[in-house]
Motif scaffolding. Structure first.
Motif, PDB file in Angstrom:
ATOM      1  N   UNK A  98       0.856  -1.262   0.156  1.00  0.00           N
ATOM      2  CA  UNK A  98      -0.052  -0.131   0.072  1.00  0.00           C
ATOM      3  C   UNK A  98       0.899   1.204   0.212  1.00  0.00           C
ATOM      4  N   UNK A  99       0.524   2.038  -0.993  1.00  0.00           N
ATOM      5  CA  UNK A  99       1.239   3.436  -0.906  1.00  0.00           C
ATOM      6  C   UNK A  99      -0.015   4.522  -0.518  1.00  0.00           C
ATOM      7  N   UNK A 100       0.066   4.868   0.774  1.00  0.00           N
ATOM      8  CA  UNK A 100      -0.912   6.044   0.951  1.00  0.00           C
ATOM      9  C   UNK A 100      -0.907   7.270   0.717  1.00  0.00           C
ATOM     10  N   UNK A 101      -0.579   7.392  -0.758  1.00  0.00           N
ATOM     11  CA  UNK A 101      -0.376   8.687  -1.401  1.00  0.00           C
ATOM     12  C   UNK A 101      -0.808   8.534  -2.996  1.00  0.00           C
ATOM     13  N   UNK A 102      -0.731   9.667  -3.525  1.00  0.00           N
ATOM     14  CA  UNK A 102      -1.154   9.594  -4.962  1.00  0.00           C
ATOM     15  C   UNK A 102       0.100   9.242  -5.776  1.00  0.00           C
ATOM     16  N   UNK A 103      -0.299   8.819  -6.968  1.00  0.00           N
ATOM     17  CA  UNK A 103       0.770   8.435  -7.823  1.00  0.00           C
ATOM     18  C   UNK A 103       1.476   9.472  -8.415  1.00  0.00           C
ATOM     19  N   UNK A 104       2.945   9.308  -8.499  1.00  0.00           N
ATOM     20  CA  UNK A 104       3.588  10.618  -9.102  1.00  0.00           C
ATOM     21  C   UNK A 104       3.049  11.210 -10.383  1.00  0.00           C
ATOM     22  N   UNK A 105       3.127  12.231 -10.559  1.00  0.00           N
ATOM     23  CA  UNK A 105       2.628  13.030 -11.573  1.00  0.00           C
ATOM     24  C   UNK A 105       3.618  13.445 -12.783  1.00  0.00           C
ATOM     25  N   UNK A 123      -9.392   6.222 -11.071  1.00  0.00           N
ATOM     26  CA  UNK A 123      -9.612   7.619 -10.712  1.00  0.00           C
ATOM     27  C   UNK A 123     -10.627   8.343 -11.366  1.00  0.00           C
ATOM     28  N   UNK A 124     -10.956   9.395 -10.558  1.00  0.00           N
ATOM     29  CA  UNK A 124     -12.165  10.484 -10.888  1.00  0.00           C
ATOM     30  C   UNK A 124     -11.916  11.765 -11.496  1.00  0.00           C
ATOM     31  N   UNK A 125     -10.799  11.665 -12.190  1.00  0.00           N
ATOM     32  CA  UNK A 125     -10.247  12.811 -12.973  1.00  0.00           C
ATOM     33  C   UNK A 125      -9.299  12.866 -13.859  1.00  0.00           C
ATOM     34  N   UNK A 126      -9.306  13.611 -14.794  1.00  0.00           N
ATOM     35  CA  UNK A 126      -8.602  13.599 -16.055  1.00  0.00           C
ATOM     36  C   UNK A 126      -7.156  13.865 -16.070  1.00  0.00           C
ATOM     37  N   UNK A 127      -6.848  14.612 -15.207  1.00  0.00           N
ATOM     38  CA  UNK A 127      -5.615  15.080 -15.180  1.00  0.00           C
ATOM     39  C   UNK A 127      -4.598  13.885 -14.845  1.00  0.00           C
ATOM     40  N   UNK A 128      -4.982  13.025 -13.806  1.00  0.00           N
ATOM     41  CA  UNK A 128      -4.113  11.980 -13.462  1.00  0.00           C
ATOM     42  C   UNK A 128      -3.994  10.981 -14.691  1.00  0.00           C
TER      43      UNK A 128
END
Length: 262
Positions: A98-105, A123-128
């Motif tokens: 588990x990585x309790x963080x967002x995936x690198x951008x 995910x629920x957004x386009x930018x990711x």
């Protein structure tokens, strides 16, 4: 002649568990993780090394998540990634991460361990999604396959009662065997090549305050239905070594599933 895509040979006979990055542990992601655990058990039962999954999610469990997502009242306040992975590891005896963080951008913050053979986005957004594709297509890919060679990207996306799952190839071409029966397709479009996200408004309104409010955005069984259908594509890739469809469109209002041919 029927068009098919043959699974990259490395996934079928690897020297270690196939690495999978699951980005998002909410409505769809929590369901997909359970399906991946079942897939892992089955693959190992068939003599395959199975899967090693890493789940990325920075969010915490709130009361509005209970019912539509795979969380209970005892999970309130916990990080979603830690909560789900701990449960899966305890239940199936895995050692998933588990990585309790967002995936690198961007590539500047990506580590070798952040690249997997299969990437799954819930995910629920386009930018990711656009950020992820910039990263995946920037990774040098040689003929030699290893645990951090990106090969496929499976994306799940949905509205209230409809959605889609699409799996595409990260390398420009996946080597295909010669076939007299089928027309082999070495490249599958990823979601960012199928949808022009630049023309879509990225409206992320944040977490819902209640289950009733969240159901206005995503109906009760849209996530679980989509997760089952999308993961079935992965199962076919491993079990049969090829697929005729690399995605699907789902509409629960009409009870219809339309396949996306390779």
């Amino acid at each position: 002649m029927k068009r098919v895509h043959y699974t990259d040979g490395y996934l079928l006979d690897p020297q270690h568990p196939v690495t999978v990055n699951l980005i998002g542990g909410g409505g769809t992601g929590s369901q997909v993780l359970t399906s991946l655990a079942r897939l892992d058990v089955t693959l190992r039962g068939l003599g395959h090394p199975g899967l090693f999954v890493t789940l990325y999610d920075h969010d915490i469990v709130t009361e509005s998540n209970i019912g539509r997502q795979l969380f209970g009242y005892s999970d309130l306040g916990l990080n979603k990634a830690n909560c789900l992975i701990t449960r899966i590891n305890n239940f199936f005896g895995n050692d998933w991460k588990a990585i309790p963080n967002t995936y690198p951008s961007d590539m500047k913050t990506v580590r070798n361990d952040d690249i997997a053979n299969i990437t799954i986005t819930c995910t629920d957004n386009i930018k990711s999604r656009t950020d992820l594709w910039k990263i995946l297509k920037s990774v040098p890919i040689s003929d030699y396959r290893c645990h951090n060679t990106p090969l496929y990207w499976l994306d799940f996306g949905n509205a209230q009662t409809s959605g889609q799952a699409v799996i595409g190839t990260v390398p420009k071409k996946i080597r295909q065997p010669a076939s007299r029966l089928y027309m082999t397709v070495p490249s599958l479009k990823v979601i960012t090549k199928m949808v022009k996200f630049s023309k879509i408004k990225d409206d992320d309104s944040g977490p819902s305050c209640s289950l009733a409010e969240s159901l206005e955005k995503q109906d009760l069984f849209i996530n679980s239905t989509l997760a089952q259908l999308g993961c079935d594509i992965l199962w076919r890739m491993f079990r049969h070594g090829m697929i005729e469809h690399h995605g699907l469109y789902l509409n629960l209002n009409t009870m219809k599933v339309n396949p996306i041919m390779v």
